[in-house]
Scaffold this active site. Structure first.
Site, mmCIF file in Angstrom:
data_model
loop_
_atom_site.group_PDB
_atom_site.id
_atom_site.type_symbol
_atom_site.label_atom_id
_atom_site.label_comp_id
_atom_site.label_asym_id
_atom_site.label_seq_id
_atom_site.Cartn_x
_atom_site.Cartn_y
_atom_site.Cartn_z
ATOM 1 N N SER A 128 0.698 -1.369 -0.082
ATOM 2 C CA SER A 128 0.092 -0.192 0.097
ATOM 3 C C SER A 128 0.748 1.350 -0.073
ATOM 4 C CB SER A 128 -1.041 -0.024 1.115
ATOM 5 O OG SER A 128 -1.973 -0.938 1.142
ATOM 6 N N HIS A 179 0.637 4.392 4.351
ATOM 7 C CA HIS A 179 0.098 5.187 3.345
ATOM 8 C C HIS A 179 0.688 6.827 3.225
ATOM 9 C CE1 HIS A 179 -3.740 2.481 3.016
ATOM 10 N NE2 HIS A 179 -2.787 1.794 3.021
#
Length: 254
Positions: A128, A179
């Site tokens: 991610s 993230h």
């Protein structure tokens, strides 16, 4: 930039070998570790998972290896789907080596952020951070290199980033710092990797060789049947956004 024109999986792999290889690695490792649950899979997971305590002890490869590991099926499918959707344009624009540098670089930045801001006993895995790093590169293009993006792609990236950031904070068990770190890393690395690049050309690799080994475009290319009806093609960005949002919702529920 995000509408796939390849007519087969083989053509996609030939056109975007780095993206294809990364997706294959993600899926194979997930199958070995999570689905088949082979002993060697457990060894790979224990050796490669991101674990802040072991990183602090000098196992710095764990800043890289978690990028290729995933948890449940939705995790690996969502990241692989995102890579297939958003990776090809950058691979073509940057070239193989700069794309690998960017993908791994932003992932490492996300894992470094995880190391500094999460507790010492925090463990993590997933691509991610790298995916959000690609978003960061696209956002930089959207703001500072508008010559590299069309208006439709700009609208899609804007919507995806907003949805992605919202999901980052409302979904449970999310590595928020990976993230955000990956996204910021993408913004920081973008000026370096985007230097002297040209805009994405979906037909760049759609060429055919003749007997004299010269490259020519297929003369009947424009007479072939369209892959998608006009209405679907026009609304494809919003269809993709809906699919991504659905994936995020399903992963939260299950």
């Amino acid at each position: 930039m995000f509408i796939r024109n390849e007519r087969s999986i083989k053509e996609f792999i030939q056109s975007y070998p780095v993206v294809s290889t990364l997706v294959i690695i993600n899926l194979i490792l997930w199958l070995i570790i999570n689905f088949l649950q082979l002993p060697i899979g457990f060894m790979i997971r224990d050796w490669a998972i991101g674990y802040n305590l072991y990183i602090a002890a000098g196992e710095y490869w764990r800043l890289v290896t978690p990028i290729f590991l995933h948890g449940d099926m939705m995790h690996v499918l969502f990241n692989s789907f995102s890579l297939i959707l958003f990776g090809p344009a950058l691979e073509q624009m940057l070239g193989k080596f700069k794309f690998i540098f960017a993908y791994l670089g932003v992932g490492i930045i996300g894992n470094i952020a995880t190391y500094f801001f999460e507790p010492l006993y925090y463990a993590h895995l997933g691509a991610s951070g790298s995916i959000y790093g690609l978003f960061g590169i696209y956002v930089y293009m959207m703001i500072f290199r508008k010559d590299l993006m069309d208006s439709g792609s700009t609208q899609m990236i804007r919507a995806i980033v907003v949805i992605g950031l919202i999901m980052t904070f409302i979904r449970p068990n999310i590595n928020i710092f990976a993230h955000l770190g990956g996204f910021i890393g993408g913004l920081l690395i973008a000026p370096l990797v985007l230097r002297n690049v040209r805009g994405y050309n979906p037909w760049q690799r759609r060429s055919y060789r003749t007997d004299d080994d010269s490259i020519q475009f297929d003369p009947n290319r424009w007479n072939k049947k369209r892959l998608l009806p006009p209405k679907i093609k026009k609304n494809l960005p919003w269809i993709i956004i809906g699919i991504l949002a659905l994936f995020g919702l399903l992963s939260r529920l299950f």
